[in-house]
Enzyme design. Sequence first.
Site, PDB file in Angstrom:
ATOM      1  CD  GLU A 161     -10.220 -25.002  -4.475  1.00 19.35           C
ATOM      2  OE1 GLU A 161     -11.101 -25.857  -4.688  1.00 19.35           O
ATOM      3  OE2 GLU A 161      -9.108 -25.284  -4.014  1.00 19.35           O
ATOM      4  CD  GLU A 170      -7.782 -28.975  -6.969  1.00 20.71           C
ATOM      5  OE1 GLU A 170      -7.093 -29.695  -6.229  1.00 20.71           O
ATOM      6  OE2 GLU A 170      -7.595 -27.755  -7.088  1.00 20.71           O
TER       7      GLU A 170
END
Length: 821
Positions: A514, A438
């Site tokens: 994730e 991210e």
Amino acid sequence: MSSNYYIKRDVFFQKLRFIFLLALLSIATTSFAQVRVVTELRDNWKFRKGQDEAAYQKEFNDKSWQTVTVPHDWAIYGPFSKEVDKQEVAIVQNNEKVATEKTGRTGALPYIGEGWYRNTFTLPHYKPGQKVILLFEGAMSEPKVYLNGEKVGEWNFGYNYFYFDVSEHIVASKPNTLAVQLSNKGLSSRWYPGAGLYRKVQVIVKNQESIDQWGTFITTPFVSAGLAKVNIKTKVSGENIRLVTSIVDAAGETVATDETQTIFANEFEQNIGVKNPKLWSPESPNLYTAVTRLYIGNELKDEITTRFGIRAISYQAGVGFSLNGEVRKFKGVCLHHDLGPLGAAVNKAALRRQLQILKDMGCDAIRSSHNMPSIEQLELCDELGFMFLAESFDEWEKPKVKNGYNRFFQTDAEKDIVNLVHATRNHPCIVMWSSGNEVPDQHGAEGVKHAKRLQEIFRREDPTRPVTVGMDQVKATMASGFGAVLDVPGLNYRTHLYEDAFKAFPQGFILGSETASTVSSRGVYKFPVEKGPEKTYPDGQSSSYDLEYCNWSNIPEDDFILQDTKPWVIGQFVWTGFDYLGEPTPYDNFWPSRSSYFGINDLAGLPKDRYFLYRSQWNAQDQTLHMLPHWNWAGREGQVTPIFVYTNHDSAELFINGKSMGVQRKNNASPLHRYRLMWMDVKYEPGTVRVVAFDKDGKPATEKTMVTAGKPHKLVLESDRKIITADGQDISFVTVSVVDEKGNPYPLSNDQLTFSVSGNGKYLAACNGDATSLEQFHLPTMKLFSGKLVVLVQSTTKPGNIKLSVKGKNLKAAELLLQSR
Ligand code: GAL
């Protein structure tokens, strides 16, 4: 948990122990060459927190410093404080727009500041002129290393492995003094990073003519049932070298040997055939050892053993991921590096226990989020059978936290990746690298360049494994081309964008890098039972009905559906396998929350209800039948108290005090109905709840009963291992629970307990899994949480009996005998 569960686990672990012994035997017979001596610096370190200008000097009086063993985490002893790393920030990744006060984001433990470690060692086997390497497997953080008063090097990234050639600085026969300065800045992490020399430190003495540090690279480019090609590249120093490599199987048999003198610059390359190879997989983690001997003439100059596995991986459009020719999906979890009450200090027994718990759940893969894993964790994944996604960074150039890795990205990213790959590439468990998580650099053209560059570094160092990035800015990465350049596009959450991403990206598959981020507190249930994001309650807990999540995340079922219906989804890594210190979402603004709620297991390693939901989907060998909530709801008589059942079976009938509440069958009415059996209208009445699950033919397959417990009466102790190793490191994890007079678990106790250990062991820590507890783990007292906690008893180096005693007011005390050998 049913007794069935334990029996199955026992048989499984007996088998594992056997495999282990074989592996150990093979190492023991092959690795005792005196040409290379590796010494772990474990004991008698001196430690001091704070600055000291003179502490690097050889002659320095450190007598008053604390004596510690390494691995060591200086911050885990607390105390917890609201003021530690208090942050006035808007967490952009969490979609926050306005800055608010965040307490407990990094665990509320005192990791900030400087710390010094000093160790004095002699090398009796060292001969002048030999090569000496000082190897650190991680140091938190920004270590500056001094030997005999001189600086030998520094390394910024706290999660990386690094070494220095200190041959010039070593003194023969006299004590050498090693001093390490560490410093941690506030606002440098999004979770608890730990502090200090939290991983192994080793000194390696070898000849000048020797195999380079991390100089071996073993791959298996051709694998078939009858034959495997084992390619071994070995970098060496020295002239006129002859290299002899033998491959030894798990039983200690040498299965192939090859000799070469043909050197390409400083590298040998050998291709060795192994007939009828025993392949490595999570289900059969077969391992081999390469014994490499370096000769000049007939003189043995160096010898190393490298464990590896024979296996083939492939990622293909239209096919997905396959291991040894079989298509499979990752049933993975993300793990942070901390070990709950032990903090970041690496401990193999604690890591092994985590993996054993996950194995029983049916999990077959781990993602080291968001940094480089410990070598111990990789060794265990090789041995126990877990595929591994080894991640490198949480930040690139653009910051998430002011003092994060962004400070080092430009200068260090390449050398950090090189060390990651070199130190870990021979572990068969690693099947994928990740260059980032991210990263805010997902936005903008520069980010695409970084993604390409980092991936090229990985590929240059290891052409055999693909590279992913966990992406949360999925739309931006579709538009910019960021997602298109990756070997494996990884999506963090955003289940609604999977289809779009699959169409937009060229790879032909998507990884759930994730997933879920459902939140819960073990044994805590909230009413009314409703699905929803960002729910908070005055007690700082989340409901274990498993219906609460974050504004960016979802419940497990949303991912199960994608995995089960889209062949191009190659698996998932659930956030997270265990609770971890820091990041107490959805209570980032609530004190005293100081650890996560995301775990499938709590911080003590005790399974939450969610564990059984995953087990019902992932563990194909064993039956799962689990009911929730508990059935002690004095005051809720007559009120709606839904009962959920997690089972691998499709239907079940529920009875309360003998009366049927009807049959529930999994169906497609909603994602929830597809994976859970739910009796939503049940009204609470004390007594007995029984569930009977049916097989495909509608016949009763298994059943389970829970009762309303009477008054709490006594303590019960149950250890994961009664016999531990007398090495001063091994740990027995003892679960303490409360039962009524008839032995029924009492799920509500929060009594204060005290612990004492006598004999050849010591009390190490306790943990109850309560994310709002400010009790210090290492003190011998703690409150139960939802009727349970875990006590960690550690061996000493003396074998013998160990006795743990646990007491609580108005509860019958309990004792447990353990043994160390
Ligand atoms: C992700 C992030 C993780 C953790 C998680 C919580 O966005 O990558 O580190 O913060 O959210 O849901």
